[in-house]
Write a protein that holds these residues in place. Structure first.
Motif, PDB file in Angstrom:
ATOM      1  N   PRO A 114       0.792  -1.235   0.000  1.00  0.00           N
ATOM      2  CA  PRO A 114       0.000   0.000   0.000  1.00  0.00           C
ATOM      3  C   PRO A 114       0.827   1.289   0.000  1.00  0.00           C
ATOM      4  CG  PRO A 114      -0.194  -1.153   2.101  1.00  0.00           C
ATOM      5  CD  PRO A 114       0.554  -2.054   1.174  1.00  0.00           C
ATOM      6  N   LYS A 115       2.075   1.221   0.412  1.00  0.00           N
ATOM      7  CA  LYS A 115       2.917   2.425   0.445  1.00  0.00           C
ATOM      8  C   LYS A 115       3.796   2.561  -0.798  1.00  0.00           C
ATOM      9  CE  LYS A 115       2.960   2.594   5.443  1.00  0.00           C
ATOM     10  NZ  LYS A 115       3.752   2.613   6.652  1.00  0.00           N
ATOM     11  N   SER A 116       3.687   1.631  -1.728  1.00  0.00           N
ATOM     12  CA  SER A 116       4.547   1.640  -2.898  1.00  0.00           C
ATOM     13  C   SER A 116       4.044   2.628  -3.945  1.00  0.00           C
ATOM     14  CB  SER A 116       4.623   0.234  -3.515  1.00  0.00           C
ATOM     15  OG  SER A 116       5.264   0.295  -4.774  1.00  0.00           O
ATOM     16  N   THR A 117       4.842   3.655  -4.199  1.00  0.00           N
ATOM     17  CA  THR A 117       4.481   4.605  -5.250  1.00  0.00           C
ATOM     18  C   THR A 117       4.608   3.952  -6.624  1.00  0.00           C
ATOM     19  OG1 THR A 117       6.738   5.493  -5.262  1.00  0.00           O
ATOM     20  CG2 THR A 117       5.113   6.623  -3.877  1.00  0.00           C
ATOM     21  N   ALA A 119       3.899   0.787  -7.418  1.00  0.00           N
ATOM     22  CA  ALA A 119       2.706  -0.027  -7.669  1.00  0.00           C
ATOM     23  C   ALA A 119       1.518   0.867  -8.016  1.00  0.00           C
ATOM     24  CB  ALA A 119       2.396  -0.903  -6.458  1.00  0.00           C
ATOM     25  N   LYS A 120       1.377   1.981  -7.321  1.00  0.00           N
ATOM     26  CA  LYS A 120       0.281   2.914  -7.614  1.00  0.00           C
ATOM     27  C   LYS A 120       0.443   3.522  -8.998  1.00  0.00           C
ATOM     28  CE  LYS A 120      -0.721   3.924  -2.839  1.00  0.00           C
ATOM     29  NZ  LYS A 120      -0.211   4.607  -1.690  1.00  0.00           N
ATOM     30  N   ALA A 121       1.668   3.863  -9.369  1.00  0.00           N
ATOM     31  CA  ALA A 121       1.917   4.435 -10.698  1.00  0.00           C
ATOM     32  C   ALA A 121       1.614   3.401 -11.784  1.00  0.00           C
ATOM     33  CB  ALA A 121       3.363   4.914 -10.806  1.00  0.00           C
ATOM     34  N   LEU A 122       1.983   2.147 -11.553  1.00  0.00           N
ATOM     35  CA  LEU A 122       1.685   1.095 -12.517  1.00  0.00           C
ATOM     36  C   LEU A 122       0.180   0.925 -12.674  1.00  0.00           C
ATOM     37  CD1 LEU A 122       2.494  -1.245 -14.387  1.00  0.00           C
ATOM     38  CD2 LEU A 122       2.590  -2.707 -12.353  1.00  0.00           C
ATOM     39  N   LEU A 123      -0.539   0.953 -11.574  1.00  0.00           N
ATOM     40  CA  LEU A 123      -1.994   0.812 -11.632  1.00  0.00           C
ATOM     41  C   LEU A 123      -2.613   1.957 -12.440  1.00  0.00           C
ATOM     42  CD1 LEU A 123      -4.602  -0.608 -10.884  1.00  0.00           C
ATOM     43  CD2 LEU A 123      -4.530   0.576  -8.666  1.00  0.00           C
ATOM     44  N   ARG A 124      -2.171   3.187 -12.187  1.00  0.00           N
ATOM     45  CA  ARG A 124      -2.688   4.337 -12.947  1.00  0.00           C
ATOM     46  C   ARG A 124      -2.382   4.177 -14.437  1.00  0.00           C
ATOM     47  NH1 ARG A 124      -0.871   7.133  -8.535  1.00  0.00           N
ATOM     48  NH2 ARG A 124       1.091   7.655  -9.554  1.00  0.00           N
ATOM     49  N   ASP A 161       7.038  -4.155   2.593  1.00  0.00           N
ATOM     50  CA  ASP A 161       8.020  -4.978   1.891  1.00  0.00           C
ATOM     51  C   ASP A 161       9.415  -4.555   2.320  1.00  0.00           C
ATOM     52  OD1 ASP A 161       9.474  -6.498   0.180  1.00  0.00           O
ATOM     53  OD2 ASP A 161       8.676  -5.637  -1.658  1.00  0.00           O
ATOM     54  N   GLU A 162      10.063  -5.389   3.097  1.00  0.00           N
ATOM     55  CA  GLU A 162      11.384  -5.053   3.623  1.00  0.00           C
ATOM     56  C   GLU A 162      12.492  -5.377   2.651  1.00  0.00           C
ATOM     57  OE1 GLU A 162      10.629  -9.289   4.583  1.00  0.00           O
ATOM     58  OE2 GLU A 162       9.425  -7.503   4.764  1.00  0.00           O
ATOM     59  N   ASN A 163      12.160  -5.873   1.470  1.00  0.00           N
ATOM     60  CA  ASN A 163      13.165  -6.305   0.503  1.00  0.00           C
ATOM     61  C   ASN A 163      13.427  -5.286  -0.586  1.00  0.00           C
ATOM     62  OD1 ASN A 163      13.641  -8.917   1.642  1.00  0.00           O
ATOM     63  ND2 ASN A 163      11.597  -9.451   0.968  1.00  0.00           N
ATOM     64  N   GLY A 164      13.166  -4.029  -0.364  1.00  0.00           N
ATOM     65  CA  GLY A 164      13.422  -3.012  -1.372  1.00  0.00           C
ATOM     66  C   GLY A 164      12.213  -2.781  -2.247  1.00  0.00           C
TER      67      GLY A 164
END
Length: 170
Positions: A114-117, A119-124, A161-164
């Motif tokens: 939920p905090k991944s910019t 992932a949000k950009a990909l969705l948009r 996600d603690e893996n980057g």
């Protein structure tokens, strides 16, 4: 021919060694060699979600989008809460021109991260690409090759996600 594993865990050691070698090669931008290492590990553990996800990252970098999509979707089945697998499935499918499937995968990636910019950009981007493709069909996600894909997206994991970032191997 001697077995590669027994009760002492040799198989796990060999899979881990392939993963570590692949990660080092990927980090050193030796991506084709990393593909070979991840493939070695997958020969021992064909349903290892992390190896599939990492090989998908390699295929994305090599612009081999069909293979990237295939491995990413296999990774989502092997490890349904592996957010990077969903992200890579979305990215590969968008590059393949399948915005419907990319949107479905990106939605799950955004839920799991939920905090991944990214992932949000990909969705948009997937949603924006999908709009002009509207052709009157039900819009359900499609697997590579055009067959209907059934969404089995897991709910949010609640963990960061603690893996980057989603583009890093794990």
């Amino acid at each position: 021919k001697m077995a590669l594993f027994d009760s002492s865990g040799w198989k796990g050691d060999a899979v881990g060694a392939s993963r570590a070698a692949g990660n080092a090669l990927f980090a050193g931008d030796r991506v084709a060699e990393a593909v070979r290492e991840y493939t070695r590990g997958l020969e021992l553990a064909p349903a290892d979600g992390t190896l599939l996800c990492n090989r998908s990252a390699c295929f994305l970098r090599l612009r081999r989008y069909e293979e990237a999509s295939r491995d990413a979707w296999r990774a989502t089945k092997a490890a349904p809460t592996l957010a990077k697998a969903w992200y890579r499935a979305g990215l590969a499918d968008l590059e393949r021109g399948d915005a419907v499937s990319a949107t479905a995968a990106a939605k799950t990636a955004s839920t799991l991260m939920p905090k991944s910019t990214e992932a949000k950009a990909l969705l948009r981007r997937a949603k924006d690409t999908q709009r002009p493709q509207a052709d009157g069909v039900d819009g359900g996600p499609r697997a590579p090759g055009g067959t209907r894909r059934h969404s089995t997206a897991p709910g949010p994991s609640g963990e960061e996600d603690e893996n980057g970032g989603p583009d890093d191997v794990i």
